[in-house]
Scaffold this active site. Structure first.
Site, PDB file in Angstrom:
ATOM      1  N   ARG A   1       0.898  -0.998   0.009  1.00 23.21           N
ATOM      2  CA  ARG A   1       0.157   0.014   0.361  1.00 23.21           C
ATOM      3  C   ARG A   1       0.792   1.316   0.075  1.00 23.21           C
ATOM      4  NH1 ARG A   1      -0.295   5.311   2.621  1.00 23.21           N
ATOM      5  NH2 ARG A   1      -0.265   3.920   4.430  1.00 23.21           N
ATOM      6  N   ASP A   2       1.827   1.551   1.336  1.00 21.10           N
ATOM      7  CA  ASP A   2       2.382   2.724   1.347  1.00 21.10           C
ATOM      8  C   ASP A   2       3.396   2.451   0.199  1.00 21.10           C
ATOM      9  OD1 ASP A   2       3.450   5.094   2.654  1.00 21.10           O
ATOM     10  OD2 ASP A   2       3.507   4.910   4.409  1.00 21.10           O
TER      11      ASP A   2
ATOM     12  N   HIS B   1       4.084   4.104  12.941  1.00 22.80           N
ATOM     13  CA  HIS B   1       5.070   3.795  11.820  1.00 22.80           C
ATOM     14  C   HIS B   1       5.598   4.857  10.986  1.00 22.80           C
ATOM     15  CE1 HIS B   1       3.179   3.569   7.466  1.00 22.80           C
ATOM     16  NE2 HIS B   1       3.414   4.625   6.812  1.00 22.80           N
TER      17      HIS B   1
ATOM     18  N   HIS C   1       8.386   6.856   8.190  1.00 18.17           N
ATOM     19  CA  HIS C   1       9.420   7.246   7.136  1.00 18.17           C
ATOM     20  C   HIS C   1      11.076   7.564   7.594  1.00 18.17           C
ATOM     21  CE1 HIS C   1       5.737   6.764   4.402  1.00 18.17           C
ATOM     22  NE2 HIS C   1       5.306   6.629   5.811  1.00 18.17           N
TER      23      HIS C   1
ATOM     24  N   CYS D   1       3.571   9.352   0.552  1.00 19.22           N
ATOM     25  CA  CYS D   1       2.418   9.910   0.112  1.00 19.22           C
ATOM     26  C   CYS D   1       2.165  10.361  -0.706  1.00 19.22           C
ATOM     27  CB  CYS D   1       1.589  10.365   1.870  1.00 19.22           C
ATOM     28  SG  CYS D   1      -0.071  10.863   1.361  1.00 19.22           S
TER      29      CYS D   1
ATOM     30  N   ASN E   1       9.396   4.873   3.526  1.00 16.73           N
ATOM     31  CA  ASN E   1       9.765   4.151   4.568  1.00 16.73           C
ATOM     32  C   ASN E   1      10.567   3.367   5.207  1.00 16.73           C
ATOM     33  OD1 ASN E   1       6.211   3.644   5.776  1.00 16.73           O
ATOM     34  ND2 ASN E   1       5.890   3.641   3.636  1.00 16.73           N
TER      35      ASN E   1
HETATM   36  N1  COA Z   1     -13.120   4.187  -2.707  1.00 15.90           N
HETATM   37  C1  COA Z   1     -13.310   4.589  -4.097  1.00 15.90           C
HETATM   38  N2  COA Z   1     -13.925   5.475  -5.172  1.00 15.90           N
HETATM   39  C2  COA Z   1     -14.637   6.736  -3.765  1.00 15.90           C
HETATM   40  C3  COA Z   1     -13.880   6.628  -2.254  1.00 15.90           C
HETATM   41  C4  COA Z   1     -13.439   5.056  -2.332  1.00 15.90           C
HETATM   42  N3  COA Z   1     -13.117   4.761  -0.665  1.00 15.90           N
HETATM   43  N4  COA Z   1     -14.777   7.694  -1.853  1.00 15.90           N
HETATM   44  C5  COA Z   1     -14.990   8.652  -2.499  1.00 15.90           C
HETATM   45  N5  COA Z   1     -15.002   7.961  -4.236  1.00 15.90           N
HETATM   46  C6  COA Z   1     -14.975   8.247  -5.333  1.00 15.90           C
HETATM   47  C7  COA Z   1     -15.974   8.607  -5.656  1.00 15.90           C
HETATM   48  O1  COA Z   1     -17.565   7.743  -5.549  1.00 15.90           O
HETATM   49  C8  COA Z   1     -16.591   9.344  -7.147  1.00 15.90           C
HETATM   50  O2  COA Z   1     -16.401   8.555  -8.106  1.00 15.90           O
HETATM   51  P1  COA Z   1     -17.373   9.081  -9.091  1.00 15.90           P
HETATM   52  O3  COA Z   1     -17.232  10.841 -10.030  1.00 15.90           O
HETATM   53  O4  COA Z   1     -17.433   7.854 -10.183  1.00 15.90           O
HETATM   54  O5  COA Z   1     -18.616   9.600  -8.761  1.00 15.90           O
HETATM   55  C9  COA Z   1     -15.212  10.225  -6.115  1.00 15.90           C
HETATM   56  O6  COA Z   1     -14.153   8.763  -5.637  1.00 15.90           O
HETATM   57  C10 COA Z   1     -15.869  11.378  -5.549  1.00 15.90           C
HETATM   58  O7  COA Z   1     -15.917  10.965  -4.628  1.00 15.90           O
HETATM   59  P2  COA Z   1     -15.761  12.357  -3.637  1.00 15.90           P
HETATM   60  O8  COA Z   1     -16.867  12.184  -2.303  1.00 15.90           O
HETATM   61  O9  COA Z   1     -16.597  13.504  -4.046  1.00 15.90           O
HETATM   62  O10 COA Z   1     -14.212  12.661  -3.045  1.00 15.90           O
HETATM   63  P3  COA Z   1     -13.614  13.450  -2.965  1.00 15.90           P
HETATM   64  O11 COA Z   1     -13.493  14.123  -4.234  1.00 15.90           O
HETATM   65  O12 COA Z   1     -13.677  15.315  -2.231  1.00 15.90           O
HETATM   66  O13 COA Z   1     -12.096  13.105  -3.107  1.00 15.90           O
HETATM   67  C11 COA Z   1     -11.294  10.610  -1.035  1.00 15.90           C
HETATM   68  C12 COA Z   1     -12.450  12.116  -1.243  1.00 15.90           C
HETATM   69  C13 COA Z   1     -11.546  10.799  -0.286  1.00 15.90           C
HETATM   70  C14 COA Z   1     -12.493  10.304  -1.747  1.00 15.90           C
HETATM   71  C15 COA Z   1      -9.957  10.744  -2.455  1.00 15.90           C
HETATM   72  O14 COA Z   1      -9.394  12.492  -2.129  1.00 15.90           O
HETATM   73  C16 COA Z   1      -9.474   9.813  -1.836  1.00 15.90           C
HETATM   74  O15 COA Z   1      -9.385   8.370  -2.327  1.00 15.90           O
HETATM   75  N6  COA Z   1      -7.999  10.416  -1.321  1.00 15.90           N
HETATM   76  C17 COA Z   1      -6.832   8.855  -0.799  1.00 15.90           C
HETATM   77  C18 COA Z   1      -6.053   9.903  -0.333  1.00 15.90           C
HETATM   78  C19 COA Z   1      -4.341   8.835   0.022  1.00 15.90           C
HETATM   79  O16 COA Z   1      -4.560   7.884  -0.182  1.00 15.90           O
HETATM   80  N7  COA Z   1      -3.789   9.124   1.049  1.00 15.90           N
HETATM   81  C20 COA Z   1      -2.850   7.859   0.993  1.00 15.90           C
HETATM   82  C21 COA Z   1      -3.227   7.402   2.129  1.00 15.90           C
HETATM   83  S1  COA Z   1      -3.065   7.998   3.248  1.00 15.90           S
HETATM   84 ZN    ZN Z   2       3.652   6.046   5.813  1.00 13.77          ZN
END
Ligand code: COA
Ligand code: ZN
Length: 298
Positions: free
Chosen positions: A12-13, A204, A206, A237, A246
């Site tokens: 993942r990370d 955790h 890095h 990240c 990490n």
């Molecule tokens: N898994 C998959 N898809 C997701 C989801 C999830 N957990 N949460 C939201 N989505 C999808 C929605 O269905 C939507 O899809 P669509 O455009 O096809 O309808 C789209 O993502 C946007 O949804 P929304 O609720 O408006 O989210 P957002 O644009 O405000 O983004 C997150 C918020 C959280 C979904 C996004 O920022 C994200 O996935 N971030 C991940 C951060 C990450 O992994 N960081 C590293 C680890 S800490």
């Molecule tokens: Zn990390």
């Protein structure tokens, strides 16, 4: 206790910010190899928006495709309720919710305020206990935030306490950008261990500033026995500028075993995995001790 539990977060990370995107089949092969090397705790991916993190698309296929040994634990990171539902459907044992300790980091990472993220996390923890899912809580940027600078330990103590009181199985204190030093780690972790005991705490780290292993040692001295690490020192990240890899799994295993802790992980089996990962990513990876370990194994 003479045992250290290492939770492998490479799949993942480690992979979430790589330029080369690995298809689920290659991620499955990596995870199966890690299980074969003796790892019993692996974070297999994240259920996040594939637009935000294309590297993690297909985590459901990964979770379904791996061969999980009896007694092993599979976790996945989730940012919100949708992630919780997707993770549950894919059959992972543990979901990891992420709360960043600062407003800006939450906004940049998952577009929520700190108050919103805490609400979501507490809600997911409550659902998890009703539905029999283990929920782990990550407290990210727990020492320093790339946007807001140093983080007050009192804030971490309070947020962490709330997450544990809500029923999180484990609180993971995460130095997301690798800015902590061993003195800060020892002071914060002793405080938390004193309040909650070590069994529900993990760290955790890095290795951005070459203090990763020193920080693991400081946390060990504070009583912590659970650590995240990533094979080959992969990691970072995509939403936290400056976050480097990490602390490497092979380095943590080497240090812990030399200090007399049991990890259950076979160091010699890790080396070919580091090499295989280097090959599929087309980049040289490996922790600080890799060359020495390789020479020793030859
Ligand atoms: N898994 C998959 N898809 C997701 C989801 C999830 N957990 N949460 C939201 N989505 C999808 C929605 O269905 C939507 O899809 P669509 O455009 O096809 O309808 C789209 O993502 C946007 O949804 P929304 O609720 O408006 O989210 P957002 O644009 O405000 O983004 C997150 C918020 C959280 C979904 C996004 O920022 C994200 O996935 N971030 C991940 C951060 C990450 O992994 N960081 C590293 C680890 S800490
Ligand atoms: Zn990390």
């Amino acid at each position: 206790m003479n045992e250290v539990i290492i939770n492998e977060v490479g799949p993942r990370d480690g992979l979430q910010s790589q330029q080369v995107i690995l298809p689920p089949e290659q991620r499955i092969d990596l995870i199966n190899a890690l299980f074969a090397a003796g790892l019993t705790n692996i974070e297999v991916g994240s259920f996040v928006s594939p637009t935000a993190v294309p590297q993690m698309a297909g985590t459901d296929a990964v979770a379904r495709g791996i061969s999980v040994p009896v007694g092993a634990n599979v976790s996945a990171l989730i940012p919100n309720r949708k992630g919780y539902e997707l993770a549950r459907r894919s059959g992972v044992d543990t979901v990891a919710v992420v709360v960043s300790a600062t407003e800006t980091m939450n906004e940049k990472n998952i577009r929520m305020s700190l108050a919103q993220v805490m609400d979501v996390a507490e809600d997911i923890i409550a659902r998890g206990s009703q539905e029999g899912a283990k929920v782990q809580a990550y407290l990210a940027v727990a020492f320093e935030c790339p946007f807001e600078g140093k983080v007050d330990p009192t804030r971490v103590y309070e947020l962490g306490g709330r997450l544990l009181e809500a029923g999180a199985r484990e609180l993971v204190i995460a130095d997301t950008i690798g800015a902590a030093d061993p003195k800060q780690v020892r002071s914060l972790m002793e405080w938390l261990v004193g309040a909650h005991g070590a069994s529900r705490l993990a760290c955790h780290f890095h290795d951005t500033r070459a203090m990763g292993l020193a920080n693991v040692y400081a946390a060990l001295e504070s009583g912590v026995r659970r650590f995240d690490a990533a094979i080959g020192g992969l990691g970072g990240c995509p939403f936290a500028p400056g976050a480097k890899g990490n602390v490497a799994t092979e380095d943590v295993v080497m240090m812990c075993e030399q200090l007399g802790y049991r990890t259950g992980i076979n160091l010699d089996d890790l080396l070919p995995i580091v090499e295989a990962v280097s090959e599929v990513l087309g980049a040289k990876v490996g922790g600080r001790a890799f060359s020495w370990l390789k020479q020793r194994a030859a």
